[in-house]
Design an enzyme around this catalytic site. Structure first.
Site, PDB file in Angstrom:
ATOM      1  N   GLU A 118       0.888  -1.228   0.033  1.00 17.57           N
ATOM      2  CA  GLU A 118       0.023  -0.189  -0.203  1.00 17.57           C
ATOM      3  C   GLU A 118       0.910   1.265  -0.075  1.00 17.57           C
ATOM      4  O   GLU A 118       2.133   1.197   0.663  1.00 17.57           O
ATOM      5  CB  GLU A 118      -0.833   0.033   1.148  1.00 17.57           C
ATOM      6  CG  GLU A 118      -2.027  -1.006   1.224  1.00 17.57           C
ATOM      7  CD  GLU A 118      -2.611  -1.130   2.513  1.00 17.57           C
ATOM      8  OE1 GLU A 118      -3.656  -1.643   2.633  1.00 17.57           O
ATOM      9  OE2 GLU A 118      -2.118  -0.588   3.590  1.00 17.57           O
ATOM     10  N   CYS A 131       3.482   8.573   1.329  1.00 10.73           N
ATOM     11  CA  CYS A 131       4.109   7.607   2.243  1.00 10.73           C
ATOM     12  C   CYS A 131       4.440   6.304   1.613  1.00 10.73           C
ATOM     13  O   CYS A 131       3.512   5.751   1.020  1.00 10.73           O
ATOM     14  CB  CYS A 131       3.144   7.551   3.429  1.00 10.73           C
ATOM     15  SG  CYS A 131       3.865   6.139   4.629  1.00 10.73           S
ATOM     16  N   CYS A 138       7.943  -6.514   7.609  1.00  8.68           N
ATOM     17  CA  CYS A 138       9.010  -6.073   8.177  1.00  8.68           C
ATOM     18  C   CYS A 138       9.489  -7.166   9.361  1.00  8.68           C
ATOM     19  O   CYS A 138       8.724  -7.804   9.854  1.00  8.68           O
ATOM     20  CB  CYS A 138       8.555  -4.736   8.987  1.00  8.68           C
ATOM     21  SG  CYS A 138      10.210  -3.949  10.063  1.00  8.68           S
ATOM     22  N   CYS A 142       7.942  -4.693  16.318  1.00  6.33           N
ATOM     23  CA  CYS A 142       7.823  -3.495  16.908  1.00  6.33           C
ATOM     24  C   CYS A 142       6.630  -3.938  17.522  1.00  6.33           C
ATOM     25  O   CYS A 142       5.628  -4.158  16.894  1.00  6.33           O
ATOM     26  CB  CYS A 142       7.843  -2.247  16.243  1.00  6.33           C
ATOM     27  SG  CYS A 142       9.516  -1.599  15.828  1.00  6.33           S
ATOM     28  N   CYS A 145       3.199  -2.367  16.170  1.00  7.96           N
ATOM     29  CA  CYS A 145       3.024  -1.862  14.804  1.00  7.96           C
ATOM     30  C   CYS A 145       2.601  -3.152  13.995  1.00  7.96           C
ATOM     31  O   CYS A 145       3.083  -4.262  14.337  1.00  7.96           O
ATOM     32  CB  CYS A 145       4.452  -1.763  14.221  1.00  7.96           C
ATOM     33  SG  CYS A 145       4.528  -1.546  12.491  1.00  7.96           S
ATOM     34  N   CYS A 377      -0.283   5.041   9.707  1.00  6.86           N
ATOM     35  CA  CYS A 377       0.950   4.399  10.014  1.00  6.86           C
ATOM     36  C   CYS A 377       0.565   3.237  10.912  1.00  6.86           C
ATOM     37  O   CYS A 377      -0.110   3.369  11.661  1.00  6.86           O
ATOM     38  CB  CYS A 377       1.898   5.204  10.958  1.00  6.86           C
ATOM     39  SG  CYS A 377       2.300   6.869  10.321  1.00  6.86           S
TER      40      CYS A 377
END
Ligand code: SAH
Ligand code: SF4
Length: 407
Positions: A118, A131, A138, A142, A145, A377
């Site tokens: 995205e 963005c 990833c 974290c 996230c 985010c």
């Protein structure tokens, strides 16, 4: 240099099914394409310049529009290559003008199923920010996230990173002679609708150093997409050994995902902290090439209720950053299904922000944008993640084979 995961899970022996599109390529990549169709070395230099201009300045989608190039060469190019952009499988427009595109990237290796990523466009009063993602998923996990919960990870290629800007400009009518859609940020100085880029989508950009560096070279090139390096921000969770190289080789703005002022808490929120603790991270920031009051580092701090949002932590934040030309960006936590965290209450965020402000930092609270389309985010998660159990098993097997071959 590379602390990166492989660009493709396919072993080296597999034939690589690279997309034949020229969009997103570096100058060297375009030169290779010309060599492939037999253009002499002497001629290539001039032809690269022409292709570059048509692809990146004008955003043409068809070789036949490249009127400065001979018909014979145009035909030869069209036979072997395309100017395709990744397929936009979904486009969502928020009530606040934020746009989210779901892009399907063609497979980059025989065993790659392609990826869906995205990217998000956020129009504001004085800028239009895109963005972008640097990886599918990833590896860093974290805890707050959503992207970090994704199992499938691969680096995006340079072409795939550049393509995100190309799609945005194409969709927004942000090439000469096109018309923008309603609600787009249209600068009154004649500039582009996408005026800024942040690497704050999926992935850790510094784990895909070479891919991101080459993409930034393409994006910032004055004869093409012309988006200045000062308008590009690379956000990292703190890959300390790469920070200096980021400044030296990419010369962009730097953002650090700090989120905590003590190592014990940061170890939990950003597990990479166990490897590169706060002290080392801030030392790397102090030494960031080109750092000055005009080129400050942005420190991102996600506001988690009862976790990192006390007055004492706000004061400690200010103390830690002393002497570093910095901006502090307070980010309201964006909850996602299954998360253990909540966003701090609004008055808590205001109080935190006030302490930071009194210490002399502009501390804009990043207004949540595009919430109605989950564009914020930490909410970016690839559709490819939704693979069937069987597909996952096959992928695991091919990864295990690749690892065995490599060892
Ligand atoms: N991996 C890089 C860049 C991508 S994340 C990094 O971590 O910096 C971009 C930003 O979004 C980071 O500051 C990250 O901490 C933040 N973020 C991630 N999940 C979030 C969430 N659920 N709510 C708010 N911000 C989040
Ligand atoms: Fe990765 Fe950044 Fe999410 Fe951490 S916050 S898991 S580094 S994308």
């Amino acid at each position: 240099m590379s602390l990166s995961v492989p660009a493709s899970p396919a072993p080296a022996a597999e034939p690589v099914l690279r997309p034949a599109s020229l969009v997103g390529r570096t100058r060297a990549g375009l030169s290779d394409a010309l060599a492939e169709i037999g253009v002499s070395e002497k001629e290539r230099r001039m032809r690269v310049g022409q292709l570059w201009n048509w692809i990146y300045h004008y955003g043409v989608r068809d070789f036949s529009a490249m009127t400065t190039i001979s018909k014979v060469l145009r035909a030869a190019l069209a036979e072997r290559f395309t100017l395709d952009l990744p397929e936009v499988t979904a486009e969502q427009v928020s009530s606040d003008g934020t746009r989210k595109w779901l892009l399907r990237m063609p497979p980059v290796g025989a065993r790659d199923r392609g990826a869906e990523i995205e990217c998000v466009y956020i129009p504001e009063v004085d800028r239009g920010t895109l963005c972008v993602s640097s990886q599918v998923g990833c590896t860093l996990s974290c805890t707050f996230c959503h992207t970090g919960t994704q199992r499938l990870v691969r680096n995006l290629t340079t072409e795939e990173i550049v393509a995100q800007l190309m799609v945005a400009r194409d969709r927004l009518g942000d090439f000469p002679g096109r018309t923008p859609p309603e609600g787009a940020f249209v600068p009154n100085d004649g500039g582009r609708f996408v005026s800024n880029i942040v690497f704050m989508g999926m992935g850790e950009p510094l784990y895909n150093f070479d891919g991101v560096r080459d993409a930034i070279d393409v994006i910032s090139d004055n004869e093409g997409l012309s988006l200045g390096r000062r308008r590009i921000t690379v956000s990292t969770s703190g890959v300390v050994p790469q920070i200096e190289a980021l400044g030296a080789e990419m010369g962009t703005m730097l953002a650090i995902s700090l989120h905590a002022v003590r190592d014990d808490l940061r170890n939990e929120l950003v597990p990479l902290n166990k490897k590169y603790p706060i002290r080392d991270l801030l030392e790397a920031c102090r030494n960031y090439p080109g750092l000055s009051n005009a080129k400050r580092i942005t420190f991102e701090y996600v506001m988690l209720k009862g976790v990192n949002d006390s007055d004492a932590e706000a004061r400690e934040l200010v103390r830690l950053l002393k002497g570093i030309p910095a901006k502090i960006n307070l980010i309201p936590f964006n909850p996602w299904p299954g998360t253990r965290y909540e966003c701090s209450d609004w008055d808590r965020i205001e109080r935190f922000s006030e302490i930071v402000y009194r210490a002399g930092y502009a501390s804009p609270v990043r207004t949540p944008r595009g919430r109605d389309i989950l564009a914020a985010c930490g909410q970016l998660k690839s559709e490819t993640e939704k693979l069937s159990a069987r597909a996952r098993l096959m992928l695991e097997q091919s990864e295990a084979e690749a690892a065995a071959l490599a060892s």
